[in-house]
Design a protein around this motif. Structure first.
Motif, short mmCIF file in Angstrom:
data_model
loop_
_atom_site.label_atom_id
_atom_site.label_comp_id
_atom_site.label_asym_id
_atom_site.label_seq_id
_atom_site.Cartn_x
_atom_site.Cartn_y
_atom_site.Cartn_z
N SER A 79 0.84 -1.19 0.00
CA SER A 79 0.00 0.00 0.00
C SER A 79 0.88 1.25 0.00
O SER A 79 1.82 1.35 0.78
N LYS A 84 -5.92 -3.51 -6.60
CA LYS A 84 -6.26 -2.10 -6.66
C LYS A 84 -5.01 -1.29 -6.98
O LYS A 84 -4.08 -1.22 -6.18
N GLN A 115 -4.19 1.38 -0.67
CA GLN A 115 -4.70 2.69 -0.23
C GLN A 115 -3.94 3.85 -0.89
O GLN A 115 -4.38 4.99 -0.84
N THR A 123 -3.82 4.51 -3.90
CA THR A 123 -4.60 5.09 -4.99
C THR A 123 -5.36 6.33 -4.54
O THR A 123 -5.69 7.19 -5.35
N LYS A 124 -5.63 6.43 -3.23
CA LYS A 124 -6.35 7.59 -2.71
C LYS A 124 -5.44 8.81 -2.55
O LYS A 124 -5.91 9.91 -2.33
N MET A 125 -4.13 8.59 -2.66
CA MET A 125 -3.17 9.69 -2.47
C MET A 125 -2.78 10.37 -3.78
O MET A 125 -2.24 11.47 -3.77
N SER A 179 -4.19 11.95 -6.37
CA SER A 179 -4.65 13.27 -6.79
C SER A 179 -4.27 14.36 -5.78
O SER A 179 -4.26 15.54 -6.13
N ASN A 180 -3.96 13.96 -4.56
CA ASN A 180 -3.69 14.95 -3.52
C ASN A 180 -2.28 15.53 -3.54
O ASN A 180 -2.08 16.69 -3.20
N LEU A 200 -4.50 11.39 5.03
CA LEU A 200 -4.98 10.18 4.40
C LEU A 200 -4.58 8.94 5.19
O LEU A 200 -5.32 7.98 5.32
N GLU A 249 -7.00 8.64 7.99
CA GLU A 249 -8.36 8.29 7.59
C GLU A 249 -8.46 6.85 7.09
O GLU A 249 -9.48 6.20 7.19
N HIS A 250 -7.35 6.35 6.50
CA HIS A 250 -7.40 5.04 5.86
C HIS A 250 -6.32 4.13 6.44
O HIS A 250 -5.54 3.54 5.71
N CYS A 257 -10.99 -3.24 -8.66
CA CYS A 257 -10.79 -1.96 -9.34
C CYS A 257 -10.68 -2.22 -10.83
O CYS A 257 -9.99 -3.14 -11.25
#
Length: 289
Positions: free
Chosen positions: A25, A68, A89, A91-93, A95-96, A274, A277-278, A286
């Motif tokens: 991750s 994913k 996880q 993948t959630k980072m 765009s940030n 992040l 949160e995760h 995915c």
């Protein structure tokens, strides 16, 4: 008996590899060569990892029980360089914290193409002998800072759910997207041997180097296209230090790279948020991007 033991050992090793794969991750970087699309590079990476873990997918189940994974910004098929990948996880980072990139671009004066690079058809030719190194350096100042830029017609931008580049290849009429604000943090001339010139560009998200080179040609009362484009940095990840070549696309190599790359992000506020949160990892299906 020996065959049974060998078979069980192989199954244990495969299960261990799969468990390690799905525990990965974070963010890491790979080298994207010139030629394939960013999506195809990502799919190739995914297939290699799943194969190493002994996981087979069929067409009907491809969108289920799959790793994913995603990338942090499309790189043109004709371009090479850093492609940041998020796994688990991570993948959630994407765009940030991947708002900036660096490129080295070789432009050619005197020729314009429909794709704004060497892969397209020549649409216009103009003299360039009158252009000096000083002329080019002065023009670059106009393209530094917060500027307005019209994206290329051949691009990943979409109209009615379809990429503009796909519509163009089908021969459909496509209108240019309106100019939009973009940021150029630094822009410098590294070499000038007419008709070729080499630029180093550091820019924010949504920026097209092909449009920049084309606009520079117009500003010089000529025209220009991109001959070669290399992304040398994306976010904090550099081509020299962090981009894994294909022979390093293994579970163990990526696990090591994740440790190194994620340490670069430890001071990033968005990353800390992040991570909080995760904090619990999960295996999520995915679709291929």
């Amino acid at each position: 008996m020996a065959e049974q033991l060998h078979g069980k050992l192989g199954q244990v090793l495969a299960n261990t590899a799969a468990a390690k794969l799905f525990s990965l991750s974070g963010l890491f970087a790979v080298y994207k060569p010139k030629g394939p699309t960013s999506a195809s590079v990502l799919n190739q990476l995914k297939e290699k990892l799943l194969a190493e873990a002994g996981i087979q997918t069929c067409a009907r189940k491809r969108k289920k029980q799959i790793l994913k994974i995603g990338h942090g910004g499309t790189l043109d098929s004709a371009a090479a360089g850093v492609l940041v990948v998020g796994i688990g996880q991570g993948t959630k980072m994407l765009s940030n914290i991947l708002a900036g990139s660096k490129y080295t671009a070789i432009g050619e004066l005197g020729k314009a193409t429909d794709t704004l690079d060497a892969t397209g058809k020549v649409t216009e030719e103009k003299p360039y002998d009158q252009i000096t190194k000083g002329d080019l350096e002065r023009v670059l100042q106009k393209f530094t800072g917060d500027i307005m830029q019209v994206p290329p017609l051949y691009s990943a931008l979409k109209r009615d759910g379809q990429r503009l580049s796909s519509l163009m290849k089908k021969g459909e009429a496509v209108e240019a997207k309106p100019a939009r604000p973009v940021t150029v943090y630094s822009l410098s001339l590294q070499n000038f041997q007419p008709p070729l010139f080499t630029l180093d560009v550091e820019c924010g998200g949504g920026f097209y180097v092909r449009s920049l080179v084309s606009d520079i040609g117009k500003e010089l009362s000529s025209c220009a296209n991109v001959q070669e484009l290399t992304r040398t940095k994306q976010g904090p990840f550099t081509l020299e230090e962090h981009a894994l070549h294909e022979d390093k696309w293994t579970i163990d190599e990526i696990a090591q790279s994740l440790e190194h790359c994620m340490s670069l992000l430890a001071i990033e506020p968005s990353f800390k948020k992040l991570k909080t949160e995760h904090s619990e990892e999960s295996i999520v299906s995915c679709e291929d991007k």
